[in-house]
Write an enzyme that holds these catalytic residues in place. Sequence first.
Site, PDB file in Angstrom:
ATOM      1  N   LYS A  71      -0.349 -20.378  16.535  1.00  0.00           N
ATOM      2  CA  LYS A  71       0.370 -19.688  17.619  1.00  0.00           C
ATOM      3  C   LYS A  71      -0.218 -20.052  18.986  1.00  0.00           C
ATOM      4  O   LYS A  71       0.510 -20.351  19.923  1.00  0.00           O
ATOM      5  CB  LYS A  71       0.273 -18.166  17.414  1.00  0.00           C
ATOM      6  CG  LYS A  71       0.712 -17.355  18.626  1.00  0.00           C
ATOM      7  CD  LYS A  71       0.547 -15.862  18.418  1.00  0.00           C
ATOM      8  CE  LYS A  71      -0.823 -15.307  18.696  1.00  0.00           C
ATOM      9  NZ  LYS A  71      -1.137 -14.992  20.099  1.00  0.00           N
ATOM     10  N   ASN A  72      -1.545 -20.008  19.077  1.00  0.00           N
ATOM     11  CA  ASN A  72      -2.174 -20.170  20.387  1.00  0.00           C
ATOM     12  C   ASN A  72      -2.214 -21.619  20.867  1.00  0.00           C
ATOM     13  O   ASN A  72      -2.653 -21.885  21.988  1.00  0.00           O
ATOM     14  CB  ASN A  72      -3.575 -19.552  20.389  1.00  0.00           C
ATOM     15  CG  ASN A  72      -3.485 -18.027  20.359  1.00  0.00           C
ATOM     16  OD1 ASN A  72      -2.398 -17.464  20.516  1.00  0.00           O
ATOM     17  ND2 ASN A  72      -4.611 -17.374  20.151  1.00  0.00           N
ATOM     18  N   CYS A 121      -1.485  -7.995  24.593  1.00  0.00           N
ATOM     19  CA  CYS A 121      -2.221  -7.048  23.756  1.00  0.00           C
ATOM     20  C   CYS A 121      -3.179  -6.222  24.615  1.00  0.00           C
ATOM     21  O   CYS A 121      -3.827  -6.746  25.518  1.00  0.00           O
ATOM     22  CB  CYS A 121      -3.038  -7.803  22.716  1.00  0.00           C
ATOM     23  SG  CYS A 121      -2.085  -8.351  21.301  1.00  0.00           S
ATOM     24  N   ASP A 160      -7.763 -13.789  38.005  1.00  0.00           N
ATOM     25  CA  ASP A 160      -8.437 -14.384  39.171  1.00  0.00           C
ATOM     26  C   ASP A 160      -8.797 -15.855  38.978  1.00  0.00           C
ATOM     27  O   ASP A 160      -8.718 -16.659  39.913  1.00  0.00           O
ATOM     28  CB  ASP A 160      -9.696 -13.566  39.522  1.00  0.00           C
ATOM     29  CG  ASP A 160     -10.654 -13.436  38.342  1.00  0.00           C
ATOM     30  OD1 ASP A 160     -10.183 -13.124  37.238  1.00  0.00           O
ATOM     31  OD2 ASP A 160     -11.868 -13.649  38.522  1.00  0.00           O
ATOM     32  N   LEU A 161      -9.155 -16.240  37.751  1.00  0.00           N
ATOM     33  CA  LEU A 161      -9.581 -17.631  37.528  1.00  0.00           C
ATOM     34  C   LEU A 161      -8.403 -18.598  37.649  1.00  0.00           C
ATOM     35  O   LEU A 161      -8.547 -19.714  38.146  1.00  0.00           O
ATOM     36  CB  LEU A 161     -10.240 -17.771  36.147  1.00  0.00           C
ATOM     37  CG  LEU A 161     -11.487 -16.899  35.926  1.00  0.00           C
ATOM     38  CD1 LEU A 161     -12.029 -17.077  34.506  1.00  0.00           C
ATOM     39  CD2 LEU A 161     -12.571 -17.231  36.945  1.00  0.00           C
ATOM     40  N   ILE A 192     -16.256 -10.866  24.640  1.00  0.00           N
ATOM     41  CA  ILE A 192     -15.147 -11.499  25.392  1.00  0.00           C
ATOM     42  C   ILE A 192     -14.240 -10.443  26.035  1.00  0.00           C
ATOM     43  O   ILE A 192     -13.936 -10.520  27.224  1.00  0.00           O
ATOM     44  CB  ILE A 192     -14.300 -12.425  24.475  1.00  0.00           C
ATOM     45  CG1 ILE A 192     -15.194 -13.401  23.705  1.00  0.00           C
ATOM     46  CG2 ILE A 192     -13.219 -13.154  25.295  1.00  0.00           C
ATOM     47  CD1 ILE A 192     -15.837 -14.502  24.527  1.00  0.00           C
ATOM     48  N   ARG A 223       4.111 -10.741  15.695  1.00  0.00           N
ATOM     49  CA  ARG A 223       3.869 -11.613  16.849  1.00  0.00           C
ATOM     50  C   ARG A 223       3.024 -12.822  16.453  1.00  0.00           C
ATOM     51  O   ARG A 223       3.100 -13.857  17.099  1.00  0.00           O
ATOM     52  CB  ARG A 223       3.126 -10.847  17.957  1.00  0.00           C
ATOM     53  CG  ARG A 223       3.944  -9.753  18.582  1.00  0.00           C
ATOM     54  CD  ARG A 223       3.186  -9.107  19.705  1.00  0.00           C
ATOM     55  NE  ARG A 223       2.818 -10.122  20.702  1.00  0.00           N
ATOM     56  CZ  ARG A 223       2.146  -9.878  21.813  1.00  0.00           C
ATOM     57  NH1 ARG A 223       1.765  -8.659  22.079  1.00  0.00           N
ATOM     58  NH2 ARG A 223       1.860 -10.837  22.653  1.00  0.00           N
ATOM     59  N   ARG A 244      -8.147  -7.952  31.376  1.00  0.00           N
ATOM     60  CA  ARG A 244      -7.558  -9.284  31.379  1.00  0.00           C
ATOM     61  C   ARG A 244      -7.034  -9.707  32.758  1.00  0.00           C
ATOM     62  O   ARG A 244      -5.826  -9.861  32.968  1.00  0.00           O
ATOM     63  CB  ARG A 244      -6.466  -9.382  30.305  1.00  0.00           C
ATOM     64  CG  ARG A 244      -6.974  -8.969  28.941  1.00  0.00           C
ATOM     65  CD  ARG A 244      -5.975  -9.181  27.850  1.00  0.00           C
ATOM     66  NE  ARG A 244      -5.930 -10.576  27.392  1.00  0.00           N
ATOM     67  CZ  ARG A 244      -5.101 -11.016  26.463  1.00  0.00           C
ATOM     68  NH1 ARG A 244      -4.240 -10.209  25.915  1.00  0.00           N
ATOM     69  NH2 ARG A 244      -5.128 -12.282  26.090  1.00  0.00           N
ATOM     70  N   PRO A 245      -7.933  -9.924  33.717  1.00  0.00           N
ATOM     71  CA  PRO A 245      -7.507 -10.341  35.059  1.00  0.00           C
ATOM     72  C   PRO A 245      -6.989 -11.783  35.085  1.00  0.00           C
ATOM     73  O   PRO A 245      -7.082 -12.500  34.090  1.00  0.00           O
ATOM     74  CB  PRO A 245      -8.793 -10.230  35.873  1.00  0.00           C
ATOM     75  CG  PRO A 245      -9.898 -10.330  34.889  1.00  0.00           C
ATOM     76  CD  PRO A 245      -9.379  -9.818  33.579  1.00  0.00           C
ATOM     77  N   ASP A 290     -10.965 -13.458  18.162  1.00  0.00           N
ATOM     78  CA  ASP A 290      -9.731 -13.215  17.406  1.00  0.00           C
ATOM     79  C   ASP A 290      -9.981 -12.991  15.913  1.00  0.00           C
ATOM     80  O   ASP A 290      -9.041 -12.721  15.155  1.00  0.00           O
ATOM     81  CB  ASP A 290      -8.750 -14.383  17.594  1.00  0.00           C
ATOM     82  CG  ASP A 290      -8.148 -14.406  18.989  1.00  0.00           C
ATOM     83  OD1 ASP A 290      -8.315 -13.421  19.730  1.00  0.00           O
ATOM     84  OD2 ASP A 290      -7.508 -15.417  19.346  1.00  0.00           O
TER      85      ASP A 290
HETATM   86  C1  EPZ Z   1      -6.578 -16.580  24.730  1.00  0.00           C
HETATM   87  O1  EPZ Z   1      -6.287 -15.525  25.633  1.00  0.00           O
HETATM   88  C2  EPZ Z   1      -5.889 -16.237  23.439  1.00  0.00           C
HETATM   89  N1  EPZ Z   1      -4.447 -16.142  23.645  1.00  0.00           N
HETATM   90  C3  EPZ Z   1      -6.439 -14.915  22.889  1.00  0.00           C
HETATM   91  O2  EPZ Z   1      -5.825 -14.665  21.644  1.00  0.00           O
HETATM   92  C4  EPZ Z   1      -7.941 -15.058  22.687  1.00  0.00           C
HETATM   93  O3  EPZ Z   1      -8.458 -13.819  22.270  1.00  0.00           O
HETATM   94  C5  EPZ Z   1      -8.600 -15.488  23.989  1.00  0.00           C
HETATM   95  O4  EPZ Z   1      -7.978 -16.703  24.504  1.00  0.00           O
HETATM   96  C6  EPZ Z   1     -10.099 -15.763  23.844  1.00  0.00           C
HETATM   97  O5  EPZ Z   1     -10.284 -16.754  22.862  1.00  0.00           O
HETATM   98  C7  EPZ Z   1      -3.702 -17.232  23.550  1.00  0.00           C
HETATM   99  O6  EPZ Z   1      -4.181 -18.332  23.364  1.00  0.00           O
HETATM  100  C8  EPZ Z   1      -2.231 -17.054  23.675  1.00  0.00           C
HETATM  101  P1  EPZ Z   1      -9.283 -15.889  28.175  1.00  0.00           P
HETATM  102  P2  EPZ Z   1      -6.622 -15.664  27.180  1.00  0.00           P
HETATM  103  O7  EPZ Z   1      -8.669 -16.155  29.493  1.00  0.00           O
HETATM  104  O8  EPZ Z   1      -6.438 -17.072  27.585  1.00  0.00           O
HETATM  105  C9  EPZ Z   1     -11.654 -13.196  31.283  1.00  0.00           C
HETATM  106  C10 EPZ Z   1      -4.590 -13.403  20.083  1.00  0.00           C
HETATM  107  O9  EPZ Z   1      -4.853 -12.377  19.427  1.00  0.00           O
HETATM  108  N2  EPZ Z   1     -10.798 -13.726  32.350  1.00  0.00           N
HETATM  109  O10 EPZ Z   1      -9.994 -17.015  27.493  1.00  0.00           O
HETATM  110  O11 EPZ Z   1      -5.851 -14.618  27.860  1.00  0.00           O
HETATM  111  C11 EPZ Z   1     -10.906 -12.309  30.311  1.00  0.00           C
HETATM  112  O12 EPZ Z   1     -10.742 -11.014  30.794  1.00  0.00           O
HETATM  113  C12 EPZ Z   1      -4.954 -13.506  21.542  1.00  0.00           C
HETATM  114  O13 EPZ Z   1      -4.022 -14.395  19.599  1.00  0.00           O
HETATM  115  C13 EPZ Z   1     -11.126 -13.412  33.665  1.00  0.00           C
HETATM  116  O14 EPZ Z   1     -12.088 -12.699  33.949  1.00  0.00           O
HETATM  117  O15 EPZ Z   1      -8.166 -15.300  27.193  1.00  0.00           O
HETATM  118  C14 EPZ Z   1     -11.802 -12.394  29.094  1.00  0.00           C
HETATM  119  O16 EPZ Z   1     -12.877 -11.517  29.267  1.00  0.00           O
HETATM  120  C15 EPZ Z   1      -5.455 -12.232  22.100  1.00  0.00           C
HETATM  121  N3  EPZ Z   1     -10.316 -13.891  34.666  1.00  0.00           N
HETATM  122  C16 EPZ Z   1     -12.330 -13.814  29.144  1.00  0.00           C
HETATM  123  O17 EPZ Z   1     -12.106 -14.271  30.488  1.00  0.00           O
HETATM  124  C17 EPZ Z   1      -9.238 -14.684  34.404  1.00  0.00           C
HETATM  125  O18 EPZ Z   1      -8.549 -15.097  35.351  1.00  0.00           O
HETATM  126  C18 EPZ Z   1     -11.648 -14.785  28.206  1.00  0.00           C
HETATM  127  O19 EPZ Z   1     -10.239 -14.648  28.313  1.00  0.00           O
HETATM  128  C19 EPZ Z   1      -8.938 -15.014  33.073  1.00  0.00           C
HETATM  129  C20 EPZ Z   1      -9.740 -14.524  32.062  1.00  0.00           C
END
Ligand code: EPZ
Length: 429
Positions: free
Chosen positions: A22-23, A126, A134-135, A338, A408, A131-132, A316
Amino acid sequence: MDRIRIRGGNKLNGTIHISGAKNAALPLMIASLLTDETLTLRNVPRLADVNLLLRILRNHGADMSMDGKRAGCSVMQGETVHLTAGEIVDTVAPYELVAKMRASFWVLGPLVARCHQARVSLPGGCAIGTRPVDLYLMALEKLGAKISLDGGYVVAEAPSGLIGDRIVFPKVSVGATHTTLMAAALAKGETVIENAAREPEVADVAQCLVKMGAKIAGIGSSTMTVQGVERLHGARHDVLPDRIETGTYAITAAMTGGDVTLAGARPELLDALNEVMRQAGAEVAASKDGMRVQRNGGLLHPISVETQPYPGFATDLQAQLMALMTKADGVSTIRETIFENRFMHVQELARLGADITLHGDTAHVRGVDRLVGAQVMATDLRASVSLVIAGLAAEGDTVLNRVYHLDRGFETLEEKLKACGADIERLSD
Ligand code: EPZ
């Protein structure tokens, strides 16, 4: 609303076919917005999130066609999806669609790269933390986009196109890496992405972009260098097998006991989990068609784990591992680093008799002799499946409510488990 009823106690024996990830499928589909030619994706899983993203892409002007089941293929072997965004007719991704799934926010990168403007609703998804974004915004600003917020929407504008730069992420983010990679592919000049996510799904997307004509070095590492090109073209790409689905069924087999082959799995993408599974007392081995997991009697041993970006232990799989440890012979420690709110499954596991205490970001799981079936509620995708795992090892019936979370992310979950001997059925009201 559908529910799932599980009667625990059966061992799992047999073969489970692993679906496309999916991801990876979601960002790969989004990459179709980068070209006016056709992107053909094979092994796309049949999931609610995929269908929702198709709606979003159609809204931007992408045409979609799908090949049905091919002769000789089992229903588990996903679909082939052809996506052609000949013309982007709308650069707005509306709240009604984006709020339902966070990954849809990732259209921001390709839209601003190709059309030099985009207006994308801030995301939902979810409920596992704040989940900001900013990055994402920092990276696009570095590439020259002017970013503003307007009525819950991110507005990105780059009238003369994006320009490559050096982007250093202070924190690893999968979505921000996907978005930056796609944006940089069509930016002028060179972009260097440091502290990039190394998740296999990111590498899969990068490899597909290369097939589309992108110039990317360092795929799979934490520093990727992208030489922007003027245009990308069509390509064909197979979605990689889902390592989270693989890990979920591996943990399920360890929980119930038995002998399960995970056909099509790539065990080398699950080193961190497989190490933990062995410590817990399961036998895990690569097999000629994927991966084999066995546990025949014997106690489950407690473990100590913390979630980390890839190649560390995946967030995950945290909920599923916690379900397994509810039956271990001792106290396990699971730290979530995370997402700050990814413990919604704890109170539901407790309804089945699990003994878990939370101290900030750390859960202490004291193994119990028996779990007993109960009504439980799914709260997010991975939390939901942790309840299925616990239910399969509980005495009596467990009924899982709010099954739409499972739909989902897990393709034909009940069929796959039933084929290995699980007593599980969907109840439709
Ligand atoms: C991806 O989400 C996955 N989703 C998530 O899977 C997975 O849990 C996550 O990566 C971590 O491996 C998909 O691939 C569709 P991140 P993503 O940005 O990209 C912080 C599932 O169950 N962050 O890597 O949204 C954030 O808050 C889902 O399949 C910032 O601070 O995750 C977190 O603490 C749920 N600022 C960390 O980074 C930002 O701008 C990692 O999040 C972006 C993220």
